[in-house]
Every structure is written in structure tokens, then in C-alpha cells.
Design an enzyme around this catalytic site. Structure first.
Site, PDB file in Angstrom:
ATOM      1  N   GLU A 177       0.890  -1.148   0.000  1.00 30.56           N
ATOM      2  CA  GLU A 177       0.000   0.000   0.000  1.00 30.56           C
ATOM      3  C   GLU A 177       0.933   1.203   0.000  1.00 30.56           C
ATOM      4  O   GLU A 177       1.829   1.288   0.854  1.00 30.56           O
ATOM      5  CB  GLU A 177      -0.884   0.000   1.253  1.00 30.56           C
ATOM      6  N   THR A 228      11.363   3.239   0.686  1.00 34.20           N
ATOM      7  CA  THR A 228      11.155   4.663   0.440  1.00 34.20           C
ATOM      8  C   THR A 228      12.053   5.532   1.312  1.00 34.20           C
ATOM      9  O   THR A 228      12.453   5.119   2.412  1.00 34.20           O
ATOM     10  CB  THR A 228       9.673   5.001   0.726  1.00 34.20           C
ATOM     11  N   GLU A 248      10.850   7.963   2.803  1.00 30.44           N
ATOM     12  CA  GLU A 248       9.958   8.525   3.834  1.00 30.44           C
ATOM     13  C   GLU A 248      10.224   7.916   5.215  1.00 30.44           C
ATOM     14  O   GLU A 248       9.818   8.488   6.228  1.00 30.44           O
ATOM     15  CB  GLU A 248       8.494   8.344   3.421  1.00 30.44           C
ATOM     16  N   SER A 276       4.767   5.493   6.135  1.00 32.14           N
ATOM     17  CA  SER A 276       6.222   5.392   6.299  1.00 32.14           C
ATOM     18  C   SER A 276       6.586   4.510   7.486  1.00 32.14           C
ATOM     19  O   SER A 276       7.609   3.816   7.463  1.00 32.14           O
ATOM     20  CB  SER A 276       6.866   6.780   6.411  1.00 32.14           C
ATOM     21  N   LYS A 309       6.448   0.968   6.203  1.00 30.16           N
ATOM     22  CA  LYS A 309       7.604   0.652   5.357  1.00 30.16           C
ATOM     23  C   LYS A 309       8.868   0.511   6.219  1.00 30.16           C
ATOM     24  O   LYS A 309       9.711  -0.353   5.969  1.00 30.16           O
ATOM     25  CB  LYS A 309       7.807   1.733   4.290  1.00 30.16           C
ATOM     26  N   LYS A 345      -1.539  10.148  -6.867  1.00 30.37           N
ATOM     27  CA  LYS A 345      -0.266  10.795  -6.530  1.00 30.37           C
ATOM     28  C   LYS A 345      -0.178  12.127  -7.256  1.00 30.37           C
ATOM     29  O   LYS A 345      -0.833  12.348  -8.273  1.00 30.37           O
ATOM     30  CB  LYS A 345       0.916   9.888  -6.913  1.00 30.37           C
ATOM     31  N   ARG A 391      -2.166  18.290   4.622  1.00 28.56           N
ATOM     32  CA  ARG A 391      -2.176  16.887   5.080  1.00 28.56           C
ATOM     33  C   ARG A 391      -1.718  16.866   6.545  1.00 28.56           C
ATOM     34  O   ARG A 391      -0.716  17.522   6.880  1.00 28.56           O
ATOM     35  CB  ARG A 391      -1.194  16.127   4.197  1.00 28.56           C
ATOM     36  N   GLY A 424       0.364  16.002   9.659  1.00 29.30           N
ATOM     37  CA  GLY A 424       1.719  15.442   9.805  1.00 29.30           C
ATOM     38  C   GLY A 424       2.551  15.532   8.543  1.00 29.30           C
ATOM     39  O   GLY A 424       3.525  14.787   8.387  1.00 29.30           O
TER      40      GLY A 424
HETATM   41  P1  NAD Z   1       1.457   1.182  -6.425  1.00 26.90           P
HETATM   42  O1  NAD Z   1       0.504   1.524  -5.347  1.00 26.90           O
HETATM   43  O2  NAD Z   1       1.338   1.856  -7.768  1.00 26.90           O
HETATM   44  O3  NAD Z   1       1.413  -0.384  -6.715  1.00 26.90           O
HETATM   45  C1  NAD Z   1       1.382  -1.333  -5.687  1.00 26.90           C
HETATM   46  C2  NAD Z   1       1.031  -2.676  -6.312  1.00 26.90           C
HETATM   47  O4  NAD Z   1       1.043  -3.664  -5.269  1.00 26.90           O
HETATM   48  C3  NAD Z   1      -0.358  -2.711  -6.944  1.00 26.90           C
HETATM   49  O5  NAD Z   1      -0.301  -3.325  -8.213  1.00 26.90           O
HETATM   50  C4  NAD Z   1      -1.174  -3.537  -5.961  1.00 26.90           C
HETATM   51  O6  NAD Z   1      -2.231  -4.256  -6.583  1.00 26.90           O
HETATM   52  C5  NAD Z   1      -0.113  -4.459  -5.391  1.00 26.90           C
HETATM   53  N1  NAD Z   1      -0.463  -4.955  -4.044  1.00 26.90           N
HETATM   54  C6  NAD Z   1      -0.879  -4.216  -2.973  1.00 26.90           C
HETATM   55  N2  NAD Z   1      -1.123  -5.012  -1.927  1.00 26.90           N
HETATM   56  C7  NAD Z   1      -0.822  -6.283  -2.327  1.00 26.90           C
HETATM   57  C8  NAD Z   1      -0.851  -7.543  -1.679  1.00 26.90           C
HETATM   58  N3  NAD Z   1      -1.235  -7.664  -0.398  1.00 26.90           N
HETATM   59  N4  NAD Z   1      -0.483  -8.635  -2.384  1.00 26.90           N
HETATM   60  C9  NAD Z   1      -0.093  -8.517  -3.675  1.00 26.90           C
HETATM   61  N5  NAD Z   1      -0.053  -7.353  -4.344  1.00 26.90           N
HETATM   62  C10 NAD Z   1      -0.418  -6.238  -3.671  1.00 26.90           C
HETATM   63  O7  NAD Z   1       2.905   1.431  -5.813  1.00 26.90           O
HETATM   64  P2  NAD Z   1       4.234   1.943  -6.515  1.00 26.90           P
HETATM   65  O8  NAD Z   1       4.224   3.413  -6.550  1.00 26.90           O
HETATM   66  O9  NAD Z   1       4.468   1.171  -7.758  1.00 26.90           O
HETATM   67  O10 NAD Z   1       5.303   1.522  -5.404  1.00 26.90           O
HETATM   68  C11 NAD Z   1       5.986   0.264  -5.470  1.00 26.90           C
HETATM   69  C12 NAD Z   1       6.900   0.152  -4.285  1.00 26.90           C
HETATM   70  O11 NAD Z   1       7.820   1.236  -4.271  1.00 26.90           O
HETATM   71  C13 NAD Z   1       6.188   0.197  -2.928  1.00 26.90           C
HETATM   72  O12 NAD Z   1       6.794  -0.732  -2.072  1.00 26.90           O
HETATM   73  C14 NAD Z   1       6.413   1.619  -2.445  1.00 26.90           C
HETATM   74  O13 NAD Z   1       6.420   1.685  -1.039  1.00 26.90           O
HETATM   75  C15 NAD Z   1       7.778   1.908  -3.018  1.00 26.90           C
HETATM   76  N6  NAD Z   1       8.048   3.326  -3.284  1.00 26.90           N
HETATM   77  C16 NAD Z   1       7.252   4.039  -4.121  1.00 26.90           C
HETATM   78  C17 NAD Z   1       7.527   5.368  -4.384  1.00 26.90           C
HETATM   79  C18 NAD Z   1       6.697   6.193  -5.336  1.00 26.90           C
HETATM   80  O14 NAD Z   1       6.993   7.384  -5.508  1.00 26.90           O
HETATM   81  N7  NAD Z   1       5.715   5.645  -6.005  1.00 26.90           N
HETATM   82  C19 NAD Z   1       8.615   5.991  -3.758  1.00 26.90           C
HETATM   83  C20 NAD Z   1       9.394   5.229  -2.883  1.00 26.90           C
HETATM   84  C21 NAD Z   1       9.112   3.890  -2.663  1.00 26.90           C
HETATM   85  P1  TYD Z   2       2.309  12.282  -3.125  1.00 20.93           P
HETATM   86  O1  TYD Z   2       2.363  12.147  -4.604  1.00 20.93           O
HETATM   87  O2  TYD Z   2       1.087  11.821  -2.417  1.00 20.93           O
HETATM   88  O3  TYD Z   2       3.619  11.582  -2.551  1.00 20.93           O
HETATM   89  P2  TYD Z   2       4.238  11.577  -1.046  1.00 20.93           P
HETATM   90  O4  TYD Z   2       3.211  12.052  -0.102  1.00 20.93           O
HETATM   91  O5  TYD Z   2       4.553  10.122  -0.854  1.00 20.93           O
HETATM   92  O6  TYD Z   2       5.452  12.428  -1.113  1.00 20.93           O
HETATM   93  O7  TYD Z   2       2.517  13.812  -2.747  1.00 20.93           O
HETATM   94  C1  TYD Z   2       3.661  14.533  -3.177  1.00 20.93           C
HETATM   95  C2  TYD Z   2       3.599  15.908  -2.561  1.00 20.93           C
HETATM   96  O8  TYD Z   2       2.479  16.607  -3.117  1.00 20.93           O
HETATM   97  C3  TYD Z   2       3.363  15.896  -1.059  1.00 20.93           C
HETATM   98  O9  TYD Z   2       4.081  16.982  -0.471  1.00 20.93           O
HETATM   99  C4  TYD Z   2       1.883  16.132  -0.916  1.00 20.93           C
HETATM  100  C5  TYD Z   2       1.558  17.013  -2.101  1.00 20.93           C
HETATM  101  N1  TYD Z   2       0.196  16.861  -2.658  1.00 20.93           N
HETATM  102  C6  TYD Z   2      -0.612  17.993  -2.854  1.00 20.93           C
HETATM  103  O10 TYD Z   2      -0.203  19.140  -2.579  1.00 20.93           O
HETATM  104  N2  TYD Z   2      -1.856  17.813  -3.377  1.00 20.93           N
HETATM  105  C7  TYD Z   2      -2.342  16.584  -3.698  1.00 20.93           C
HETATM  106  O11 TYD Z   2      -3.533  16.486  -4.128  1.00 20.93           O
HETATM  107  C8  TYD Z   2      -1.518  15.442  -3.502  1.00 20.93           C
HETATM  108  C9  TYD Z   2      -2.002  14.064  -3.840  1.00 20.93           C
HETATM  109  C10 TYD Z   2      -0.252  15.632  -2.984  1.00 20.93           C
END
Ligand code: NAD
Ligand code: TYD
Length: 351
Positions: A85, A131, A133, A158, A161, A196, A287, A289
Site C-alpha cells: 500500500e 522509500t 519517507e 512510512s 515501510k 499521486k 495533510r 503530519g
Molecule cells: P502502487 O501503489 O502503484 O502499486 C502497488 C502494487 O502492489 C499494486 O499493483 C497492488 O495491486 C499491489 N499490491 C498491494 N497489496 C498487495 C498484496 N497484499 N499482495 C499482492 N499485491 C499487492 O505502488 P508503486 O508506486 O508502484 O510503489 C511500489 C513500491 O515502491 C512500494 O513498495 C512503495 O512503497 C515503493 N516506493 C514508491 C515510491 C513512489 O513514488 N511511487 C517511492 C518510494 C518507494
Molecule cells: P504524493 O504524490 O502523495 O507523494 P508523497 O506524499 O509520498 O510524497 O505527494 C507529493 C507531494 O504533493 C506531497 O508533499 C503532498 C503534495 N500533494 C498535494 O499538494 N496535493 C495533492 O492532491 C496530492 C495528492 C499531494
């Protein structure tokens, strides 16, 4: 690496990684375990470079019988663990799923790997994608996060994670499980779920909807183009040492508000709609925190593995906006569901 299990490969980074690896190493068989939560979509796995070497398995990483069977049946030697998640705002409104998947799900996978590989860790690797975070929030003058920065997670996301990172490292120290960890900054690029910041802003702007800026918009993220992240993970798998952690960052650190301005300027050029898109920017309640600033120090991965990002924010953002403009059917498929409308209502209606 021969038989690879990718978890969460129907999500944003996982599906980009599947494409990346099929291009970089065309002979590998990829098994992709994903439960297809709201964030996962088979749309993300259309038109793969080689569908014959990709097997999609729908299931939960927390299902130990299933995970044990997959590791044995497909003789998995490498696990690349993306499933999670992943959205901070959702973790504020509903933390239970984060504890379930990110902590217990990771634990289940670790146990399965330990048991399936027992006695023969040679050539095996459990790579955990995490991450920045977990390190908490920086003040404007704090140095960037390094691999030795103490953990100080501040959101349920976070914290979950961080917990999973500790478990992964504990399996290395206690059982000798060959692990590696990457802690990366905010990714952006094609196929990111539009909850996001970047895809939400692009799709809202195209539809003439408000662009919700949390608080004063002066928060800072360290934006990493997803393809650069995939390259870093691949390098860590091939050349990274067992038990090591590598921080991965993009080196682009604009204020949120300036990033959204930039998206609007690109849209004004590529998709003009009469008025400047920036007119849609709206400040909304912050948001709870909210972490103020993240920044990543990539000295270690650069010095040891020679990695550095190839994309700056200007080129990466333009490529990203172009992708969302060119793929309206993708956007419709992933946002057209009731769940998405419910999420927007839950997160934004009362802000
Ligand atoms: P995402 O939310 O786009 O995708 C997560 C995927 O995991 C989805 O396809 C979902 O169906 C699957 N999933 C969730 N729960 C599951 C479960 N219980 N069993 C099997 N599959 C499950 O996430 P993302 O952005 O691709 O992130 C991937 C990884 O990278 C995560 O571990 C996240 O914490 C890490 N990460 C992401 C970012 C970012 O900016 N997106 C930054 C740092 C770290
Ligand atoms: P996000 O993409 O949710 O990533 P993260 O919280 O993991 O960094 O958010 C990126 C930044 O953008 C974060 O500072 C929160 C801000 N944000 C907004 O200002 N408006 C929005 O609608 C969203 C989703 C995020």
C-alpha cells in the site's frame, strides 16, 4: 538470476520494472504476483516486450500457502518486492491495510524465501523496494538522507515501510538470507495511479478541475524518473552486495507549487485550452503530519555501482505529461471506476 518473482508488478513502479527488465535481460522468466488492489491494473501490463516470458499470478503476498507454492513450483531464485500500500493520504484515512500488506505481507514473503531457499542461499536474492519517507522530514538546512540517517517515520505509510525494512535486514543478520534494500525518493513517469501528485495534476488540469495544493505548497520532494529507478534496482541486483542498502534519488527538488506550475506550463504548450492551466491551482487544507522536505544523497550508489539518474525534471516531466496526454484510454480505465470517485470524495471533499 533465472526465475524472478516480482511482487506488485501490476502497479506503477513494478510494471515499469517488468518492461525495463524484459528489455535489459530478454531471456529471464518473470513471475508477477499481484492481488490487483485499486492501485494495480492489467492495463499496465499490456504490450509487454515479451509476453511469453511473463506469467501473471493474481494473489496476495500475505497468503503463505500461495507464496510457498510459487517459490517452489517456479524455482524462484530472485524476489523483487514492490507490492505495498503506497499512498500516504490513504494511510491516514485507513492504516490497517498498510500494516497488513507492508508489514505482515513482507514478513510472509521473507519466511517463504527463508524456507524455500533453506541451506542453499547461493545465487539467491531478496530485494526490497522501500522509500526515503522512513527517514522522516528534513528542515531546509538539514543534509540529505544517507543510508545511515536514523529512521524517524511520521505517517502510517512510512512507519509500515520502516517496519518492513527492519524485518528484511533482520532476516539477513539472523538467518543469513541474501537481501538488498533500496530506499528511493518520489517516483514519477508513465502508469502512476492518479492519486499521486503528478498524474493527479495532469489529469485534473486536462479536465478543467481544480489542482489541490496542500497547505502553502512549499513542501519539497526529490523527484526520480521511474526508468532511472528501474536501472538502479537492476544494478543493485547484479552488482550490489548482500545485506547492503542503497539510497536512490533523482536530484530534482522543486517546491510542490513550482512543480505544478511547470506541469501547467507544459500543458499550456502541448494541450492549450484557452486559459492558463495554472488558473486551476487551489490551496486546500494541509495533510496532517505533512513531511516538509525529502532529499536523497546518492553518493554510495554512485561510488559503488556507478549509478546516477539520466533524467532531469525538465525532460522527465515533459515525457510524463506527453504520456498521459497520449494515453487517455489508460486514464479512463484506471479512473473510471467507482472506487476512484469515492477516493476523491473521501480525500478532497472536506478539505
Ligand atoms: P502502487 O501503489 O502503484 O502499486 C502497488 C502494487 O502492489 C499494486 O499493483 C497492488 O495491486 C499491489 N499490491 C498491494 N497489496 C498487495 C498484496 N497484499 N499482495 C499482492 N499485491 C499487492 O505502488 P508503486 O508506486 O508502484 O510503489 C511500489 C513500491 O515502491 C512500494 O513498495 C512503495 O512503497 C515503493 N516506493 C514508491 C515510491 C513512489 O513514488 N511511487 C517511492 C518510494 C518507494
Ligand atoms: P504524493 O504524490 O502523495 O507523494 P508523497 O506524499 O509520498 O510524497 O505527494 C507529493 C507531494 O504533493 C506531497 O508533499 C503532498 C503534495 N500533494 C498535494 O499538494 N496535493 C495533492 O492532491 C496530492 C495528492 C499531494
Amino acid at each position: 538470476m533465472k526465475n524472478i518473482l516480482i511482487t506488485g508488478g501490476a502497479g506503477f513502479i513494478g510494471s515499469n520494472f517488468v518492461r525495463y527488465l524484459q528489455t535489459a535481460e530478454p531471456d529471464l522468466h518473470l513471475y508477477n504476483l499481484d492481488s490487483l488492489t485499486y492501485a494495480g491494473s492489467l492495463e499496465n501490463l499490456k504490450d509487454l516486450p515479451d509476453p511469453s516470458l511473463h506469467t501473471f499470478l493474481q494473489g496476495d503476498i500475505g497468503d503463505s500457502a500461495l507464496v510457498n507454492r510459487i517459490l517452489r513450483e517456479y524455482e524462484i531464485d530472485t524476489i523483487i518486492h514492490f507490492a505495498a500500500e503506497s499512498h500516504v493520504d490513504r494511510s491516514i484515512l485507513g492504516p490497517a491495510a498498510f500494516v497488513q500488506t507492508n508489514i505482515l505481507g513482507t514478513f510472509t514473503l521473507l519466511e517463504a524465501a527463508k524456507n524455500a531457499w533453506a541451506g542453499n542461499y547461493n545465487g539467491k536474492r531478496f530485494h526490497h523496494v522501500s522509500t526515503d519517507e522512513v527517514f522522516g522530514s528534513l528542515s531546509p538546512t538539514d543534509p540529505a538522507f544517507s543510508e545511515t540517517t536514523p529512521y524517524e517515520p511520521r505517517s502510517p505509510y512510512s512507519a509500515s515501510k520502516a517496519s518492513s525494512d527492519h524485518l528484511v535486514r533482520a532476516y539477513f543478520h539472523t538467518y543469513g538470507l541474501p537481501i538488498s534494500v533500496t530506499n528511493c525518493s518520489n517516483n514519477y513517469g508513465p502508469r502512476q495511479f492518479p492519486e499521486k501528485l503528478i498524474p493527479l495534476m495532469v489529469l485534473n488540469a486536462v479536465q478543467g478541475k481544480p489542482l489541490p495544493i496542500y497547505g502553502d505548497g512549499k513542501q519539497v520532494r526529490d523527484w526520480l524518473y521511474v526508468e532511472d529507478h528501474c536501472e538502479a534496482i537492476h544494478l543493485v541486483l547484479k552488482q550490489g552486495k548482500d545485506g547492503e542498502t542503497y539510497n536512490v534519488g533523482g536530484g530534482n527538488q522543486p517546491y510542490n507549487i513550482d512543480l505544478v506550475q511547470e506541469i501547467c506550463a507544459i500543458l499550456d504548450e502541448l494541450h492549450p485550452q484557452g486559459k492558463p492551466h495554472a488558473n486551476l491551482m487551489t490551496h486546500v487544507q494541509d495533510r496532517p503530519g505533512h513531511d516538509r522536505r525529502y532529499a536523497i544523497d546518492i553518493t554510495k550508489i554512485h561510488a559503488e555501482l556507478g549509478w546516477q539518474p539520466r533524467h532531469d525534471i525538465a525532460s522527465g516531466l515533459r515525457a510524463t505529461v506527453e504520456w498521459y496526454l497520449q494515453n487517455p484510454q489508460w486514464a479512463q480505465a484506471v479512473t473510471g471506476k467507482e472506487e476512484y470517485a469515492n477516493w476523491l470524495n473521501a480525500n478532497y471533499a472536506r478539505r
